[in-house]
Write a protein that holds these residues in place. Structure first.
Motif, PDB file in Angstrom:
ATOM      1  N   ASN A  50       1.037  -1.227  -0.080  1.00  0.00           N
ATOM      2  CA  ASN A  50       0.102  -0.199  -0.129  1.00  0.00           C
ATOM      3  C   ASN A  50       0.951   1.247   0.005  1.00  0.00           C
ATOM      4  N   THR A  51       2.078   1.336  -0.710  1.00  0.00           N
ATOM      5  CA  THR A  51       2.559   2.344  -1.116  1.00  0.00           C
ATOM      6  C   THR A  51       2.502   3.131  -2.332  1.00  0.00           C
ATOM      7  N   ARG A  52       3.583   3.970  -2.709  1.00  0.00           N
ATOM      8  CA  ARG A  52       3.633   4.591  -4.030  1.00  0.00           C
ATOM      9  C   ARG A  52       4.910   4.955  -4.054  1.00  0.00           C
ATOM     10  N   PHE A  53       5.637   3.987  -4.219  1.00  0.00           N
ATOM     11  CA  PHE A  53       7.254   4.371  -4.076  1.00  0.00           C
ATOM     12  C   PHE A  53       7.455   4.842  -5.950  1.00  0.00           C
ATOM     13  N   GLU A  54       7.927   6.129  -5.819  1.00  0.00           N
ATOM     14  CA  GLU A  54       8.198   6.364  -7.226  1.00  0.00           C
ATOM     15  C   GLU A  54       9.416   7.551  -7.274  1.00  0.00           C
ATOM     16  N   ALA A  55      10.288   7.182  -7.996  1.00  0.00           N
ATOM     17  CA  ALA A  55      11.479   8.010  -8.019  1.00  0.00           C
ATOM     18  C   ALA A  55      11.299   9.457  -8.379  1.00  0.00           C
ATOM     19  N   GLY A  56      11.635  10.391  -7.717  1.00  0.00           N
ATOM     20  CA  GLY A  56      11.641  11.785  -8.044  1.00  0.00           C
ATOM     21  C   GLY A  56      10.437  12.478  -7.427  1.00  0.00           C
ATOM     22  N   THR A  57       9.488  11.562  -6.956  1.00  0.00           N
ATOM     23  CA  THR A  57       8.363  12.275  -6.245  1.00  0.00           C
ATOM     24  C   THR A  57       8.248  11.852  -4.910  1.00  0.00           C
ATOM     25  N   THR A  58       7.622  10.747  -4.604  1.00  0.00           N
ATOM     26  CA  THR A  58       7.607   9.997  -3.195  1.00  0.00           C
ATOM     27  C   THR A  58       8.974   9.696  -2.793  1.00  0.00           C
ATOM     28  N   SER A  59       9.883   9.270  -3.655  1.00  0.00           N
ATOM     29  CA  SER A  59      11.128   8.969  -3.183  1.00  0.00           C
ATOM     30  C   SER A  59      12.236   9.695  -3.929  1.00  0.00           C
ATOM     31  N   PRO A  60      13.106  10.186  -3.161  1.00  0.00           N
ATOM     32  CA  PRO A  60      14.137  11.367  -4.053  1.00  0.00           C
ATOM     33  C   PRO A  60      14.849  10.716  -5.150  1.00  0.00           C
ATOM     34  N   TYR A  61      15.126   9.199  -4.830  1.00  0.00           N
ATOM     35  CA  TYR A  61      16.211   8.561  -5.803  1.00  0.00           C
ATOM     36  C   TYR A  61      15.554   7.302  -6.401  1.00  0.00           C
ATOM     37  N   ALA A  62      16.239   7.013  -7.620  1.00  0.00           N
ATOM     38  CA  ALA A  62      15.805   5.707  -8.384  1.00  0.00           C
ATOM     39  C   ALA A  62      16.627   4.739  -7.410  1.00  0.00           C
ATOM     40  N   ILE A  63      16.246   3.652  -7.697  1.00  0.00           N
ATOM     41  CA  ILE A  63      17.123   2.266  -7.016  1.00  0.00           C
ATOM     42  C   ILE A  63      18.210   1.664  -8.155  1.00  0.00           C
ATOM     43  N   TRP A  64      19.407   1.659  -7.502  1.00  0.00           N
ATOM     44  CA  TRP A  64      20.292   1.192  -8.370  1.00  0.00           C
ATOM     45  C   TRP A  64      20.561  -0.107  -8.259  1.00  0.00           C
ATOM     46  N   VAL A  65      20.604  -1.145  -9.319  1.00  0.00           N
ATOM     47  CA  VAL A  65      20.878  -2.614  -9.131  1.00  0.00           C
ATOM     48  C   VAL A  65      22.220  -2.771  -9.935  1.00  0.00           C
ATOM     49  N   VAL A  66      22.945  -3.808  -9.074  1.00  0.00           N
ATOM     50  CA  VAL A  66      24.200  -3.849  -9.458  1.00  0.00           C
ATOM     51  C   VAL A  66      24.362  -5.579  -9.707  1.00  0.00           C
ATOM     52  N   VAL A  67      24.442  -5.800 -10.971  1.00  0.00           N
ATOM     53  CA  VAL A  67      24.521  -7.191 -11.082  1.00  0.00           C
ATOM     54  C   VAL A  67      26.004  -7.947 -11.226  1.00  0.00           C
ATOM     55  N   LEU A  68      26.575  -8.807 -10.471  1.00  0.00           N
ATOM     56  CA  LEU A  68      27.964  -8.995 -10.235  1.00  0.00           C
ATOM     57  C   LEU A  68      28.023 -10.491 -11.097  1.00  0.00           C
ATOM     58  N   GLU A  69      29.323 -10.552 -11.387  1.00  0.00           N
ATOM     59  CA  GLU A  69      29.844 -11.913 -12.000  1.00  0.00           C
ATOM     60  C   GLU A  69      29.375 -13.177 -10.806  1.00  0.00           C
ATOM     61  N   ASP A  70      28.947 -14.161 -11.318  1.00  0.00           N
ATOM     62  CA  ASP A  70      28.490 -15.503 -10.459  1.00  0.00           C
ATOM     63  C   ASP A  70      29.725 -15.757  -9.777  1.00  0.00           C
ATOM     64  N   ASP A  71      29.500 -16.140  -8.371  1.00  0.00           N
ATOM     65  CA  ASP A  71      30.491 -16.630  -7.579  1.00  0.00           C
ATOM     66  C   ASP A  71      29.872 -17.944  -6.903  1.00  0.00           C
ATOM     67  N   PRO A  72      30.080 -19.278  -7.436  1.00  0.00           N
ATOM     68  CA  PRO A  72      29.459 -20.271  -6.796  1.00  0.00           C
ATOM     69  C   PRO A  72      30.081 -20.491  -5.567  1.00  0.00           C
ATOM     70  N   THR A  73      30.997 -20.082  -5.060  1.00  0.00           N
ATOM     71  CA  THR A  73      31.621 -20.478  -3.482  1.00  0.00           C
ATOM     72  C   THR A  73      31.032 -19.514  -2.649  1.00  0.00           C
ATOM     73  N   SER A  74      30.128 -18.356  -3.147  1.00  0.00           N
ATOM     74  CA  SER A  74      29.611 -17.603  -2.036  1.00  0.00           C
ATOM     75  C   SER A  74      28.193 -17.841  -1.462  1.00  0.00           C
ATOM     76  N   ASN A  75      28.210 -17.873  -0.254  1.00  0.00           N
ATOM     77  CA  ASN A  75      26.987 -18.026   0.604  1.00  0.00           C
ATOM     78  C   ASN A  75      26.010 -16.958   0.452  1.00  0.00           C
TER      79      ASN A  75
END
Length: 572
Positions: A50-75
């Protein structure tokens, strides 16, 4: 030219997200997968929270997504840095799913055929989306302020519930991987640690202050599903009544004391599960007491293993339609060996054990074909509606494959002596309580190894002697052409118009089949079978309107509501 942001390759800019990745093909593909659905996922979470997350209006910034190289050893598969007001909130996605190589194809097809498996290619696409939603949900917990804390077992449980809700394939369809679910088994079975955790430890009254303990957030996942799918509270309400603990959420929803939350939860569970229970989904609800449990039986289409048709016809006297008298026609006997799958699904059980009985003979053996002799009449149904008795015993083979809360029984004929109807009963009880009473369901399963195909003379007589055949045949071919047109034309018509046209065609065909069945004194199911059968009365080309000459006779031979003719035979 490739765009970069903070040293990462920019894959997509959307209304509310900047999706980036490292210079790695796998990471780039996973980033594209996230970018394709990120706005839709946000809209679904906005609705649930029941929110209205919207970058630049209800929230000041967009969300930054970073996709990294797969690490099979990581938990750690993914993480976020929480909701930020001074800069972009950031989601990191590290793990990807790489399925095991497929087994080499067998020279001999498996028999019975394997149950439908998961779509591994789709699961590869969905895994980063599941991880993205789980992390975005944690940001939304802080953004909404309902009391959910992402760093404890309750918040981690909710984030997994939401990720699995929006992208179930990216959570469940991951064989030979620890990336996905279900995750409630760790809570029900306990863990050896460290630290060692006993089965069914109470994390409802107070949360575990970590999001790394699968046993504790497995408890939260199951409890949230209990609130929604057992008690019937909408997930939206569960989210919006979050508190410092799951017991507080329970109290706000139900009006009952928070101290009774875990006992109410456990009182239901202990009648269905124990510390050895393993389930295939995080949601095992609703669970019912014995009088309210059920089993659904579904018969699949029989699998024809071998078929032959006699070259020499047999003659039977039949009436081809209401406008013609009965006379002898040729029929060809077709014999086939079939494999009939029968599927059972339980309802109201957490982990069902199934028991099959065929005509009072229990068939218990799994994973192997077993020959069994069943005392049931074996007959041939002839085209003139007479019955030829063949014997009193059907010899067949059976095979059983079990799956979670379901079982598949395969009945395979080993001769084409005739047809038989077998009463099949399937019963089930909870694996955790082997001595309890069973719930059962029975169905009659037909094994048809002998059928009759009409000769050319009868097929032509149908068209001449039944005034409804032409209209039914035209309706069938019109529907066929409509479907073909939609499938093949480069500029298909609008969906609404196409749907309406097909519905109209289906309705007309249904009406004509009903009229044909009444005029021919055939069951509707038999008319449909003949219509779709290559050996039935469906013509190679649509029938032209020349048959309209029979309309005068149709008026004289009107059919009453009871299917009876209203006047004398118009052929007299």
């Amino acid at each position: 030219m490739t765009e970069y942001f903070a040293g990462y390759e920019v894959v997509a800019r959307t209304r509310n997200f900047l999706v980036t990745c490292v210079n790695d093909e796998g990471a780039r593909q996973r980033a594209n997968n996230v970018a394709a659905t990120c706005e839709y996922d946000l809209s679904q979470l906005n609705d649930l929270f029941n929110t209205r997350f919207e970058a630049g209006t209800t929230s000041p910034y967009a969300i930054w997504v970073v996709v990294l190289e797969d690490d099979p050893t990581s938990n750690i598969s993914a993480w976020n840095q929480g909701y930020e007001t001074e800069q972009s909130s950031t989601i990191y996605i590290q793990r990807g799913y790489y399925p095991p190589p497929p087994s080499p194809p067998s020279l001999i097809p498996p028999d019975p055929p394997p149950l439908t498996g998961v779509d591994l290619d789709y699961a590869v696409t969905e895994v980063p989306r599941f991880l993205f939603v789980a992390e975005l949900a944690e940001i939304m917990m802080e953004y909404s302020g309902y009391g959910w804390y992402p760093g404890n077992s309750s918040g981690e449980g909710l984030s997994n519930v939401l990720g699995a809700l929006l992208h179930p394939s990216g959570y469940y369809d991951l064989p030979n991987s620890n990336l996905g679910g279900p995750r409630v088994n760790a809570w029900m079975n306990g863990t050896d640690g460290p630290p060692k955790i006993a089965p069914f430890t109470d994390y409802v009254t107070g949360p575990d202050n970590t999001d790394k303990n699968q046993a504790s957030y497995g408890c939260a996942i199951l409890f949230i599903n209990w609130l929604v799918y057992q008690l019937g509270y909408p997930l939206k309400d569960v989210i919006r009544t979050g508190g410092s603990s799951l017991s507080e959420t329970y109290a706000r929803l139900t009006g009952k004391p928070a101290g009774t939350a875990f006992s109410a939860f456990w009182d239901l569970l202990r009648a269905h599960v124990n510390a050895a229970t393993t389930v295939q989904r995080d949601n095992i609800f609703p669970l019912f007491d014995l009088p309210y449990r059920g089993i659904t039986i579904t018969e699949a289409a029989p699998i024809v293993k071998l078929q032959q048709t006699d070259a020499k016809p047999a003659s039977f006297t039949v009436k081809p339609g209401p406008l013609c008298a009965a006379q002898p026609f040729d029929f060809f006997e077709t014999q086939q060996l079939i494999e009939q799958p029968v599927y059972a699904r339980s309802h109201g059980l957490a982990n069902a054990v199934f028991r099959w009985v065929v005509a009072d003979v229990e068939v218990p053996i799994r994973q192997a074909w077993t020959t069994v002799e069943i005392d049931r009449p074996v007959t041939k149904e002839n085209p003139d509606n007479t019955i030829t008795s063949v014997g009193d015993t059907m010899v067949l083979q059976y095979g059983i494959q079990d799956f979670w809360n379901g079982s598949a029984l395969y009945l395979k004929t080993i001769s084409w002596q005739g047809n038989c109807v077998l009463p099949v009963t399937v019963s089930a009880h909870e694996a955790a309580t082997p001595g309890e009473a069973e719930v059962s369901h029975e169905a009659n399963v037909a094994l048809s190894t002998v059928s009759w195909s009409p000769g050319t003379k009868l097929q032509n007589a149908w068209k001449r002697c039944n005034p409804f055949f032409a209209r039914m045949n035209d309706s069938f071919w019109y529907l066929t052409s409509q479907l073909s047109d939609v499938q093949t034309r480069p500029d298909p018509p609008p969906v609404e118009r196409t749907t309406r046209s097909i519905v109209d065609a289906v309705t007309q065909l249904q009406k004509e089949v009903e009229l044909y069945a009444r005029a021919s004194r055939l069951p509707e199911a038999e008319v449909w079978r003949l219509l779709w059968s290559q050996a039935g009365f469906r013509s190679a080309q649509p029938v032209q309107t020349a048959i309209d000459l029979t309309r005068r006779l149709v008026q004289r031979s009107a059919i009453g509501d009871d299917g009876a003719r209203k006047d004398a035979d118009p052929t007299s």
